[in-house]
Design an enzyme around this catalytic site. Structure first.
Site, mmCIF file in Angstrom:
data_model
loop_
_atom_site.group_PDB
_atom_site.id
_atom_site.type_symbol
_atom_site.label_atom_id
_atom_site.label_comp_id
_atom_site.label_asym_id
_atom_site.label_seq_id
_atom_site.Cartn_x
_atom_site.Cartn_y
_atom_site.Cartn_z
ATOM 1 N N ARG A 161 0.823 -1.212 0.000
ATOM 2 C CA ARG A 161 0.000 0.000 0.000
ATOM 3 C C ARG A 161 0.856 1.261 0.000
ATOM 4 O O ARG A 161 0.604 2.198 -0.762
ATOM 5 C CB ARG A 161 -0.915 0.011 1.223
ATOM 6 C CG ARG A 161 -1.947 -1.103 1.288
ATOM 7 C CD ARG A 161 -2.730 -0.999 2.575
ATOM 8 N NE ARG A 161 -3.758 -2.013 2.725
ATOM 9 C CZ ARG A 161 -3.549 -3.192 3.310
ATOM 10 N NH1 ARG A 161 -2.351 -3.492 3.785
ATOM 11 N NH2 ARG A 161 -4.535 -4.060 3.410
ATOM 12 N N ARG A 239 11.269 -0.124 8.273
ATOM 13 C CA ARG A 239 11.837 -0.524 9.560
ATOM 14 C C ARG A 239 13.351 -0.436 9.445
ATOM 15 O O ARG A 239 13.918 -0.681 8.376
ATOM 16 C CB ARG A 239 11.443 -1.958 9.926
ATOM 17 C CG ARG A 239 10.015 -2.129 10.407
ATOM 18 C CD ARG A 239 9.845 -1.601 11.820
ATOM 19 N NE ARG A 239 8.564 -1.965 12.399
ATOM 20 C CZ ARG A 239 7.474 -1.211 12.365
ATOM 21 N NH1 ARG A 239 7.512 -0.043 11.743
ATOM 22 N NH2 ARG A 239 6.355 -1.612 12.933
ATOM 23 N N GLU A 268 15.891 1.548 17.951
ATOM 24 C CA GLU A 268 15.218 2.806 18.318
ATOM 25 C C GLU A 268 14.760 2.751 19.776
ATOM 26 O O GLU A 268 14.302 1.706 20.236
ATOM 27 C CB GLU A 268 13.977 3.005 17.432
ATOM 28 C CG GLU A 268 14.263 3.155 15.966
ATOM 29 C CD GLU A 268 12.979 3.161 15.134
ATOM 30 O OE1 GLU A 268 11.870 3.145 15.725
ATOM 31 O OE2 GLU A 268 13.062 3.163 13.908
ATOM 32 N N HIS A 286 11.078 8.313 13.712
ATOM 33 C CA HIS A 286 10.009 7.358 13.389
ATOM 34 C C HIS A 286 8.633 8.030 13.487
ATOM 35 O O HIS A 286 7.809 7.675 14.332
ATOM 36 C CB HIS A 286 10.080 6.135 14.305
ATOM 37 C CG HIS A 286 9.403 4.927 13.722
ATOM 38 N ND1 HIS A 286 9.773 3.648 14.027
ATOM 39 C CD2 HIS A 286 8.370 4.814 12.830
ATOM 40 C CE1 HIS A 286 9.008 2.783 13.365
ATOM 41 N NE2 HIS A 286 8.147 3.472 12.636
#
Length: 320
Positions: A161, A239, A268, A286
């Site tokens: 998507r 990611r 992270e 992020h």
């Protein structure tokens, strides 16, 4: 930690792994008895109080591992806030027949917007220009010329998507679009490449948009990064695990690639400190889905999935 069940309190018990915005917490508190994992100093004591928990509300990054699931004998489902589900142990959920939901579609546009924004920012060196103006050095010096984004050869790794939405946006910039996807998508009107390395060798900028997990770990590997070359740029909104981070840092340090726009990292938020010293990067914490509109829609979808489950209705967005 929740208090012992009140007589007549029929609200289902859920375990929340992290806090959500207040606009979600208020309706969640009204509908459920919530065990707040992130607040508990003694996590094991909290889990011992969760024998009646019927659902886990988590994020794709935090996930739900086998140890957590085994501590919850009554759990019936896992609801993820976010599209990523790489932190969920699917072997464990499948063994128990537990459905997993996520929040796709509602965040697609924002992440695709940021992918294009990062490409523009790193190629046109927008942060450097901002500093140049604020520092007053504009009066005495000029910045070197940057690289243009419009009309470039844009490679997209992962045509789900978000990848498709990114390509649609890039069409407006007149980009020549190519892609790599792990499964064939012959209906797409873009040039397909058999390998990430071949795509990187062709592209001026590569944007990584695929899902995390073991199947995509370091898919943008050292050879793919080298294939980008000293004029190439990398953008990652997927990611941190999808890119060989050590190879990326080395390439950025040595001029192996021109620059990178990164919204995601390994470990992270405790990212590699070498990133802070790289002037050819644009770094974000992020925030691909971090708009008010999208986070509200994500929270609503999580709550709708929980409500559907407890009402015995079909889940809105089951992963499997």
């Amino acid at each position: 930690m929740t208090q012992p069940s009140d007589v007549g309190d029929m609200r289902p018990e859920i375990l929340m792994m992290t806090a959500l915005p207040q606009w979600d917490m208020e309706p969640l508190d009204a509908a459920y008895r919530i065990h707040r994992y992130w607040e508990a100093r003694d996590k094991q004591a909290l889990l011992a109080d969760c024998k009646l928990v019927r659902a886990i509300l988590t994020t794709g990054h935090i996930g739900a591992d086998a140890a957590l699931l085994s501590a919850l004998p009554a759990v019936e489902m896992v609801a993820c806030f976010g599209v990523g589900v790489d932190g969920v142990d699917f072997q464990a959920t499948r063994a128990r027949g537990l459905p997993v939901t996520n929040t796709p579609d509602v965040l697609t546009g924002d992440v695709a917007d940021l992918a294009i924004g990062l490409a523009l920012a790193v190629m046109r060196e927008i942060p450097k220009a901002d500093t140049h103006v604020r520092s007053g050095t504009w009066k005495s010096s000029e910045l070197p010329l940057a690289r243009r984004f419009f009309g470039c050869k844009l490679g997209i790794v992962g045509m789900g998507r978000i990848g498709i939405a990114t390509a649609e946006r890039a069409k407006g910039f007149g980009c020549d679009i190519g892609y790599f996807n792990r499964t064939a998508k012959p209906s797409l009107p873009y040039q397909a490449f058999d390998t990430v390395q071949a795509l990187a060798g062709w592209a001026d900028v590569v944007i990584v948009t695929l899902a995390g997990g073991a199947g995509t770990r370091a898919i943008m590997d050292r050879t793919a990064i080298q294939a980008l070359g000293p004029q190439g740029f990398l953008v990652n909104v997927s990611r941190g695990s999808t890119v060989d981070e050590a190879a990326l840092i080395e390439a950025l340090q040595t001029g192996g690639i021109a620059g990178a726009g990164l919204d995601v990292f390994l470990n992270e938020p405790n990212i590699d400190p070498r990133f802070a010293n790289l002037s050819n990067t644009v770094l974000m914490p992020h925030m691909g889905s971090a708009t008010t509109e999208t986070r509200q829609a994500m929270g609503q979808l999580v709550r709708d999935n929980l409500a559907a489950h407890f009402a015995g209705q079909p889940l809105l967005t089951p992963v499997e």
